[in-house]
Write a protein that holds these residues in place. Structure first.
Motif, PDB file in Angstrom:
ATOM      1  N   SER A 228       0.828  -1.210   0.000  1.00 19.40           N
ATOM      2  CA  SER A 228       0.000   0.000   0.000  1.00 19.40           C
ATOM      3  C   SER A 228       0.860   1.257   0.000  1.00 19.40           C
ATOM      4  O   SER A 228       0.605   2.202  -0.759  1.00 19.40           O
ATOM      5  CB  SER A 228      -0.927   0.012   1.214  1.00 19.40           C
ATOM      6  N   GLY A 229       1.886   1.276   0.855  1.00 19.51           N
ATOM      7  CA  GLY A 229       2.778   2.432   0.945  1.00 19.51           C
ATOM      8  C   GLY A 229       3.581   2.642  -0.316  1.00 19.51           C
ATOM      9  O   GLY A 229       3.851   3.782  -0.720  1.00 19.51           O
ATOM     10  N   PHE A 230       3.987   1.542  -0.968  1.00 18.86           N
ATOM     11  CA  PHE A 230       4.752   1.627  -2.211  1.00 18.86           C
ATOM     12  C   PHE A 230       3.904   2.223  -3.328  1.00 18.86           C
ATOM     13  O   PHE A 230       4.409   2.943  -4.191  1.00 18.86           O
ATOM     14  CB  PHE A 230       5.239   0.227  -2.617  1.00 18.86           C
ATOM     15  N   LEU A 231       2.594   1.947  -3.290  1.00 21.19           N
ATOM     16  CA  LEU A 231       1.701   2.445  -4.333  1.00 21.19           C
ATOM     17  C   LEU A 231       1.131   3.824  -4.016  1.00 21.19           C
ATOM     18  O   LEU A 231       1.063   4.691  -4.894  1.00 21.19           O
ATOM     19  CB  LEU A 231       0.548   1.458  -4.547  1.00 21.19           C
ATOM     20  N   GLU A 232       0.718   4.050  -2.768  1.00 24.71           N
ATOM     21  CA  GLU A 232       0.039   5.300  -2.416  1.00 24.71           C
ATOM     22  C   GLU A 232       0.234   5.598  -0.935  1.00 24.71           C
ATOM     23  O   GLU A 232      -0.034   4.757  -0.086  1.00 24.71           O
ATOM     24  CB  GLU A 232      -1.456   5.162  -2.738  1.00 24.71           C
ATOM     25  N   ILE A 233       0.716   6.779  -0.617  1.00 22.19           N
ATOM     26  CA  ILE A 233       1.099   7.157   0.750  1.00 22.19           C
ATOM     27  C   ILE A 233      -0.051   6.991   1.746  1.00 22.19           C
ATOM     28  O   ILE A 233       0.123   6.390   2.811  1.00 22.19           O
ATOM     29  CB  ILE A 233       1.589   8.624   0.796  1.00 22.19           C
ATOM     30  N   THR A 234      -1.217   7.540   1.436  1.00 20.66           N
ATOM     31  CA  THR A 234      -2.331   7.575   2.390  1.00 20.66           C
ATOM     32  C   THR A 234      -2.730   6.186   2.850  1.00 20.66           C
ATOM     33  O   THR A 234      -2.898   5.939   4.055  1.00 20.66           O
ATOM     34  CB  THR A 234      -3.546   8.286   1.768  1.00 20.66           C
ATOM     35  N   ASN A 235      -2.907   5.262   1.898  1.00 18.39           N
ATOM     36  CA  ASN A 235      -3.277   3.890   2.251  1.00 18.39           C
ATOM     37  C   ASN A 235      -2.202   3.237   3.106  1.00 18.39           C
ATOM     38  O   ASN A 235      -2.502   2.525   4.067  1.00 18.39           O
ATOM     39  CB  ASN A 235      -3.490   3.056   0.982  1.00 18.39           C
ATOM     40  N   GLY A 236      -0.937   3.477   2.751  1.00 13.39           N
ATOM     41  CA  GLY A 236       0.166   2.886   3.506  1.00 13.39           C
ATOM     42  C   GLY A 236       0.184   3.357   4.949  1.00 13.39           C
ATOM     43  O   GLY A 236       0.320   2.558   5.880  1.00 13.39           O
ATOM     44  N   LEU A 237       0.009   4.674   5.147  1.00  6.25           N
ATOM     45  CA  LEU A 237       0.018   5.223   6.503  1.00  6.25           C
ATOM     46  C   LEU A 237      -1.213   4.769   7.302  1.00  6.25           C
ATOM     47  O   LEU A 237      -1.124   4.516   8.503  1.00  6.25           O
ATOM     48  CB  LEU A 237       0.071   6.754   6.452  1.00  6.25           C
ATOM     49  N   ASN A 238      -2.356   4.654   6.624  1.00  7.39           N
ATOM     50  CA  ASN A 238      -3.575   4.214   7.312  1.00  7.39           C
ATOM     51  C   ASN A 238      -3.455   2.800   7.872  1.00  7.39           C
ATOM     52  O   ASN A 238      -3.955   2.498   8.957  1.00  7.39           O
ATOM     53  CB  ASN A 238      -4.776   4.282   6.356  1.00  7.39           C
ATOM     54  N   THR A 239      -2.793   1.916   7.119  1.00  7.90           N
ATOM     55  CA  THR A 239      -2.695   0.518   7.547  1.00  7.90           C
ATOM     56  C   THR A 239      -1.643   0.302   8.629  1.00  7.90           C
ATOM     57  O   THR A 239      -1.673  -0.722   9.319  1.00  7.90           O
ATOM     58  CB  THR A 239      -2.389  -0.407   6.348  1.00  7.90           C
ATOM     59  N   ILE A 240      -0.726   1.248   8.800  1.00  9.17           N
ATOM     60  CA  ILE A 240       0.302   1.123   9.842  1.00  9.17           C
ATOM     61  C   ILE A 240      -0.338   1.044  11.223  1.00  9.17           C
ATOM     62  O   ILE A 240       0.135   0.336  12.114  1.00  9.17           O
ATOM     63  CB  ILE A 240       1.302   2.305   9.786  1.00  9.17           C
ATOM     64  N   THR A 241      -1.453   1.764  11.394  1.00  2.26           N
ATOM     65  CA  THR A 241      -2.147   1.796  12.692  1.00  2.26           C
ATOM     66  C   THR A 241      -2.494   0.397  13.187  1.00  2.26           C
ATOM     67  O   THR A 241      -2.431   0.113  14.385  1.00  2.26           O
ATOM     68  CB  THR A 241      -3.446   2.628  12.566  1.00  2.26           C
ATOM     69  N   SER A 242      -2.852  -0.486  12.262  1.00  2.00           N
ATOM     70  CA  SER A 242      -3.305  -1.831  12.637  1.00  2.00           C
ATOM     71  C   SER A 242      -2.167  -2.821  12.857  1.00  2.00           C
ATOM     72  O   SER A 242      -2.402  -3.945  13.301  1.00  2.00           O
ATOM     73  CB  SER A 242      -4.240  -2.379  11.548  1.00  2.00           C
ATOM     74  N   LEU A 243      -0.944  -2.429  12.531  1.00  2.00           N
ATOM     75  CA  LEU A 243       0.191  -3.352  12.672  1.00  2.00           C
ATOM     76  C   LEU A 243       0.516  -3.610  14.144  1.00  2.00           C
ATOM     77  O   LEU A 243       0.634  -2.671  14.937  1.00  2.00           O
ATOM     78  CB  LEU A 243       1.430  -2.789  11.969  1.00  2.00           C
ATOM     79  N   ASN A 244       0.694  -4.866  14.488  1.00  2.00           N
ATOM     80  CA  ASN A 244       1.052  -5.241  15.855  1.00  2.00           C
ATOM     81  C   ASN A 244       2.565  -5.487  15.941  1.00  2.00           C
ATOM     82  O   ASN A 244       3.040  -6.608  16.077  1.00  2.00           O
ATOM     83  CB  ASN A 244       0.281  -6.501  16.263  1.00  2.00           C
ATOM     84  N   ILE A 245       3.314  -4.385  15.821  1.00  2.00           N
ATOM     85  CA  ILE A 245       4.782  -4.464  15.850  1.00  2.00           C
ATOM     86  C   ILE A 245       5.314  -3.352  16.746  1.00  2.00           C
ATOM     87  O   ILE A 245       4.567  -2.472  17.183  1.00  2.00           O
ATOM     88  CB  ILE A 245       5.385  -4.319  14.435  1.00  2.00           C
ATOM     89  N   PHE A 246       6.629  -3.379  17.016  1.00  2.00           N
ATOM     90  CA  PHE A 246       7.248  -2.347  17.846  1.00  2.00           C
ATOM     91  C   PHE A 246       7.052  -0.969  17.216  1.00  2.00           C
ATOM     92  O   PHE A 246       7.094  -0.817  15.993  1.00  2.00           O
ATOM     93  CB  PHE A 246       8.739  -2.620  18.033  1.00  2.00           C
ATOM     94  N   ILE A 247       6.887   0.043  18.082  1.00  2.00           N
ATOM     95  CA  ILE A 247       6.655   1.406  17.620  1.00  2.00           C
ATOM     96  C   ILE A 247       7.827   1.913  16.784  1.00  2.00           C
ATOM     97  O   ILE A 247       7.648   2.675  15.824  1.00  2.00           O
ATOM     98  CB  ILE A 247       6.398   2.349  18.829  1.00  2.00           C
ATOM     99  N   GLN A 248       9.061   1.459  17.098  1.00  2.00           N
ATOM    100  CA  GLN A 248      10.241   1.885  16.349  1.00  2.00           C
ATOM    101  C   GLN A 248      10.180   1.401  14.897  1.00  2.00           C
ATOM    102  O   GLN A 248      10.596   2.116  13.979  1.00  2.00           O
ATOM    103  CB  GLN A 248      11.530   1.375  17.018  1.00  2.00           C
ATOM    104  N   ILE A 249       9.665   0.179  14.704  1.00  2.00           N
ATOM    105  CA  ILE A 249       9.525  -0.362  13.352  1.00  2.00           C
ATOM    106  C   ILE A 249       8.466   0.418  12.579  1.00  2.00           C
ATOM    107  O   ILE A 249       8.612   0.698  11.385  1.00  2.00           O
ATOM    108  CB  ILE A 249       9.151  -1.867  13.385  1.00  2.00           C
TER     109      ILE A 249
END
Length: 301
Positions: A228-249
């Motif tokens: 998503s981020g590679f194709l379009e910034i907004t979608n990529g940033l929106n999906t980061i919220t749902s990631l269950n990973i370290f905040i640094q990543i």
């Protein structure tokens, strides 16, 4: 043989996409509406007035005063003329693809050479600060938001310094002090609307493409985020919220997405430059460098 294979793969993907669109017509309609909503609420309101104001400022010869004020500084730091300060500051305020739009105008008015404009393409890419603040605030606290934005901006300055030995010879031209033509407000509006319609179409296309491709990876949120981020910034940033990973990543991924810009932004830049002799490859190389540098900065700080 290789070309035929690529053509076949592309055609196959198109047919699969058509079937997918008919099968998921309601979801596709929602994606298009979301893209249009994003355009009018975030993109149009920030870029349209800046495009008009930029035309007015150029015809009032304001870039020349930037040239007078910043020429010594830009010569010393970037080995370029002070006219780049106008592009740099206006792009920072309004965000991309304003840099390509402004550079195109300056080249067409013969205030900048093609070589100088190509060079400025490498280090004048800025995502709109208001857009970044709104998007990143849903993921990070204020301190991290500020850190990501600063790393994104500082990376441009570093690129300009690293590339200064490759800066083209400055064309000393009295046209810096002249206006070759006067543009009417109506002409400026028509030109701005044409550019903005292209941007709207690009956003819709890439958000739809993102929706189709990411549905192939329904269970892998990290891959969906990266695509998503590679194709379009907004979608990529929106999906980061749902990631269950370290905040640094999450910080690293967000910084990389913003600094690369997504293929949607790259397509917009390429389209704006289409009728000029300016070379899109300078923009692309600059974004690769910016992604690497900004990620290093976010890790260090």
């Amino acid at each position: 043989m290789k070309k035929k294979l690529m053509d076949f793969t592309f055609c196959l993907f198109c047919f699969i996409s058509i079937i997918f669109i008919f099968k998921n017509n309601k979801e596709v309609a929602n994606v298009i509406l979301e893209a249009v909503n994003l355009f009018f609420k975030k993109v149009f309101v920030s870029l349209f007035p800046m495009f008009i104001l930029n035309d007015i400022l150029i015809n009032l010869n304001i870039p020349y005063y930037f040239y007078l004020l910043f020429n010594k500084l830009f010569l010393k730091v970037f080995h370029t003329s002070g006219l780049g300060a106008y592009v740099f500051i206006m792009s920072l305020i309004s965000g991309t693809p304003s840099n390509a739009y402004i550079l195109k105008e300056l080249v067409e008015l013969e205030k900048l050479s093609i070589e100088e404009a190509n060079h400025f393409l490498t280090f004048t890419y800025f995502s709109n600060p208001l857009f970044l603040t709104v998007m990143l605030s849903t993921i990070f606290n204020a301190r991290i938001v500020l850190k990501i934005i600063l790393c994104h901006y500082i990376a441009n300055i570093i690129i300009g310094i690293l590339m200064r030995n490759k800066a083209p010879k400055i064309v000393t031209n009295q046209k810096y002090t002249q206006n070759k033509s006067k543009s009417s407000i109506i002409k400026s509006i028509n030109k701005s609307i044409s550019t903005l319609l292209m941007i709207l179409g690009t956003i819709c296309f890439y958000m739809l493409l993102t929706f189709i491709i990411t549905n192939l990876f329904p269970d892998n949120l990290l891959i969906k985020t990266l695509i998503s981020g590679f194709l379009e910034i907004t979608n990529g940033l929106n999906t980061i919220t749902s990631l269950n990973i370290f905040i640094q990543i999450k910080e690293i991924i967000a910084t990389a997405i913003i600094s690369f810009g997504g293929l949607s932004i790259h397509t917009q830049i390429k389209s704006i430059l289409e009728d000029t002799k300016m070379n899109y490859s300078y923009f692309f190389k600059g974004r690769i460098m910016q992604t690497i540098i900004s990620v290093i900065l976010i890790i260090l700080f």
